[in-house]
Design a protein around this motif. Structure first.
Motif, short mmCIF file in Angstrom:
data_model
loop_
_atom_site.label_atom_id
_atom_site.label_comp_id
_atom_site.label_asym_id
_atom_site.label_seq_id
_atom_site.Cartn_x
_atom_site.Cartn_y
_atom_site.Cartn_z
N GLU A 104 49.73 79.26 71.14
CA GLU A 104 49.38 77.95 70.58
C GLU A 104 47.97 77.99 69.98
O GLU A 104 47.73 77.46 68.89
CB GLU A 104 49.49 76.87 71.65
CG GLU A 104 50.92 76.64 72.13
CD GLU A 104 51.01 75.58 73.24
OE1 GLU A 104 50.02 74.86 73.45
OE2 GLU A 104 52.08 75.48 73.87
N GLU A 155 47.86 79.87 66.59
CA GLU A 155 48.33 79.05 65.47
C GLU A 155 47.23 78.09 65.01
O GLU A 155 46.97 77.94 63.82
CB GLU A 155 49.57 78.28 65.88
CG GLU A 155 50.13 77.40 64.77
CD GLU A 155 51.35 76.61 65.20
OE1 GLU A 155 51.94 75.93 64.36
OE2 GLU A 155 51.71 76.66 66.40
N LYS A 156 46.57 77.44 65.97
CA LYS A 156 45.52 76.47 65.63
C LYS A 156 44.32 77.17 65.00
O LYS A 156 43.72 76.66 64.03
CB LYS A 156 45.10 75.70 66.88
CG LYS A 156 46.22 74.85 67.49
CD LYS A 156 45.76 74.16 68.77
CE LYS A 156 46.93 73.57 69.55
NZ LYS A 156 47.72 72.61 68.79
N SER A 182 44.34 80.00 63.31
CA SER A 182 44.72 80.45 61.98
C SER A 182 44.64 79.32 60.97
O SER A 182 44.08 79.47 59.87
CB SER A 182 46.13 81.04 62.01
OG SER A 182 46.51 81.51 60.74
N HIS A 183 45.18 78.15 61.33
CA HIS A 183 45.14 77.00 60.42
C HIS A 183 43.70 76.56 60.15
O HIS A 183 43.32 76.29 59.00
CB HIS A 183 45.92 75.82 61.01
CG HIS A 183 47.41 76.00 60.95
ND1 HIS A 183 48.07 76.49 59.85
CD2 HIS A 183 48.38 75.74 61.88
CE1 HIS A 183 49.37 76.52 60.08
NE2 HIS A 183 49.58 76.08 61.31
N SER A 184 42.90 76.48 61.21
CA SER A 184 41.53 76.01 61.06
C SER A 184 40.70 76.96 60.19
O SER A 184 39.92 76.51 59.33
CB SER A 184 40.88 75.87 62.44
OG SER A 184 39.57 75.37 62.33
N ARG A 224 41.88 79.11 57.90
CA ARG A 224 42.38 79.10 56.53
C ARG A 224 41.87 77.89 55.77
O ARG A 224 41.60 77.98 54.56
CB ARG A 224 43.91 79.13 56.52
CG ARG A 224 44.51 80.51 56.83
CD ARG A 224 46.02 80.53 56.63
NE ARG A 224 46.37 80.32 55.23
CZ ARG A 224 46.37 81.27 54.30
NH1 ARG A 224 45.99 82.50 54.62
NH2 ARG A 224 46.72 81.00 53.07
N GLU A 225 41.73 76.77 56.46
CA GLU A 225 41.17 75.59 55.80
C GLU A 225 39.74 75.83 55.33
O GLU A 225 39.26 75.18 54.40
CB GLU A 225 41.18 74.39 56.77
CG GLU A 225 42.58 73.82 57.00
CD GLU A 225 42.57 72.72 58.06
OE1 GLU A 225 41.48 72.47 58.66
OE2 GLU A 225 43.64 72.12 58.29
N ARG A 226 39.07 76.78 55.96
CA ARG A 226 37.69 77.12 55.58
C ARG A 226 37.63 78.37 54.72
O ARG A 226 36.54 78.92 54.48
CB ARG A 226 36.85 77.30 56.86
CG ARG A 226 36.63 76.00 57.63
CD ARG A 226 36.16 76.29 59.03
NE ARG A 226 35.72 75.11 59.75
CZ ARG A 226 36.52 74.25 60.36
NH1 ARG A 226 37.84 74.43 60.31
NH2 ARG A 226 36.03 73.20 61.00
N ASN A 243 40.65 84.39 56.60
CA ASN A 243 41.84 84.95 57.21
C ASN A 243 41.49 85.44 58.62
O ASN A 243 40.31 85.59 58.96
CB ASN A 243 42.38 86.12 56.38
CG ASN A 243 42.86 85.67 55.02
OD1 ASN A 243 43.61 84.71 54.90
ND2 ASN A 243 42.41 86.35 53.97
N ASN A 272 43.01 71.86 70.71
CA ASN A 272 42.56 71.46 69.37
C ASN A 272 41.05 71.34 69.31
O ASN A 272 40.40 71.87 68.40
CB ASN A 272 43.20 70.12 68.97
CG ASN A 272 44.62 70.29 68.48
OD1 ASN A 272 44.95 71.27 67.81
ND2 ASN A 272 45.48 69.35 68.81
N GLU A 316 38.36 73.78 67.29
CA GLU A 316 37.45 73.23 66.29
C GLU A 316 35.99 73.52 66.66
O GLU A 316 35.18 73.85 65.78
CB GLU A 316 37.67 71.73 66.13
CG GLU A 316 38.96 71.39 65.40
CD GLU A 316 39.10 72.12 64.07
OE1 GLU A 316 38.19 71.98 63.22
OE2 GLU A 316 40.10 72.85 63.89
#
Length: 340
Positions: free
Chosen positions: A80, A83-84, A86-88, A90-92, A95, A296, A300
């Protein structure tokens, strides 16, 4: 013969813009006039252009890659978190490169060397121990480092964890309010700060009520070790009426032993509480009462601090602890009048 690779110059000519404009369009964080960006992207799509990340890293001095070192992925908490993360990232515009490492110095050192060879911009270590020598090495290499879900008594290192001591204390208080008196603890690995801190908070919570655990067994963050510990606890002369298990991954194994092998009623005969609140905890087959690790917010905090270190090497280190609630389900006796 293979066709020639499409270059940024080809895209620039097709779009009617300069080559630096093409580079800006495909560099995360760079601003370009929307109409011009559309022309570039349309031209790139038409020509089949793919940006050369390696070439861009040579120009900017940044690989836009973060290395993640993790000891294991069989614990669903880490899948879990991955996944979080990776998303966070990529938003910045970053990779993630994942390496598994056994939790001993030689293996971790080798993995760090591999990451340095790949010119990563920063490293996150998730539940992996780090030696002082390796800490010094990363400082010399000027590579930002964040410890995730693992603390270390080093004022120069940033760590992000849940408030583990407080979490363990919450479990003790809940079980005491539920009328339990024979309380055991199958702890997380006692070589890790997370296992030690959860145990410390739990024992402090019991001591405040004049109690102590009837048994503490190191579950090593292992399903097999935790299942064996559960069998041993109920083979002893004084069986527990409640068990606090150091994480959900281990608690699932304990629940399976109690219900399927020993035919015990949970929570009628024994209450079980875990730690993490992974998605599986809410499944009907488990309904596990557990302390939530606020993944989460932890992710962050880790990413924000890592980005700050990358942009400014003078960023001060910090030990960040994030509180999480006790999530009450059906695996533990609920005290009368309990209010969350």
């Amino acid at each position: 013969m293979p066709s020639r690779r499409v270059t940024a110059l080809d895209v620039a000519k097709e779009a009617g813009v300069s080559q630096p404009t093409v580079s800006r369009v495909f560099t995360p964080g760079m601003k370009v006039i929307p109409e011009m960006e559309k022309r570039v992207r349309d031209a790139a799509k038409k020509l089949g252009y793919r940006p050369n990340a390696l070439a861009r890293s040579l120009i900017t001095g940044q690989s836009k890659t973060i290395g993640l070192i993790v000891a294991y992925l069989n614990n669903p908490f880490y899948t879990e978190v991955l996944e979080k993360l990776s998303h966070s990232l990529r938003e910045r515009g970053y990779n993630i490169m994942i390496f598994l490492a056994a939790n001993h110095a030689a293996d971790v050192d080798g993995v760090v060397q591999d990451l340095l060879d790949h010119q990563v911009d920063g490293i996150i270590m998730a539940s992996v121990s780090i030696s002082s020598a390796l800490t010094d090495r990363l400082k010399e290499e000027d590579v930002p480092l964040i410890l995730f879900n693992r603390g270390k008594d080093d004022p120069d290192l940033t760590s992000v964890t849940s408030a583990n001591v407080d979490g363990g204390r919450k479990v003790a208080e809940f079980l005491i309010q539920g009328g339990h008196t024979r309380i055991a603890h199958i702890s997380g690995w006692q070589g890790a700060s997370t296992g030690l801190d959860r145990r410390r908070g739990f024992e402090e919570g019991l001591a405040a009520a004049g109690l102590e655990p009837i048994a503490v067994v190191d579950g090593l963050f292992s399903r097999e070790a935790s299942a064996a510990a559960a069998r041993a606890l109920f083979a002893s002369a004084q069986a527990p009426d409640a068990i606090f298990v150091g994480n959900d991954h281990m608690a699932f194994a304990v629940l399976e032993v109690l219900r399927n092998e020993l035919a015990l009623d949970v929570p009628g005969d024994v209450s079980v509480i875990g730690y993490d609140d992974v998605a599986m905890s809410a499944w009907d087959s488990f309904q596990l009462t557990t302390v939530r690790q606020p993944a989460n917010r932890m992710v962050e905090a880790a990413v924000d601090h890592l980005m700050a270190q990358i942009s400014s090497k003078e960023t001060a280190a910090d030990h960040i602890e994030i509180d999480g609630p006790l999530i009450v389900r059906k695996s533990a006796r609920i005290p009368k009048g309990w209010k969350e």
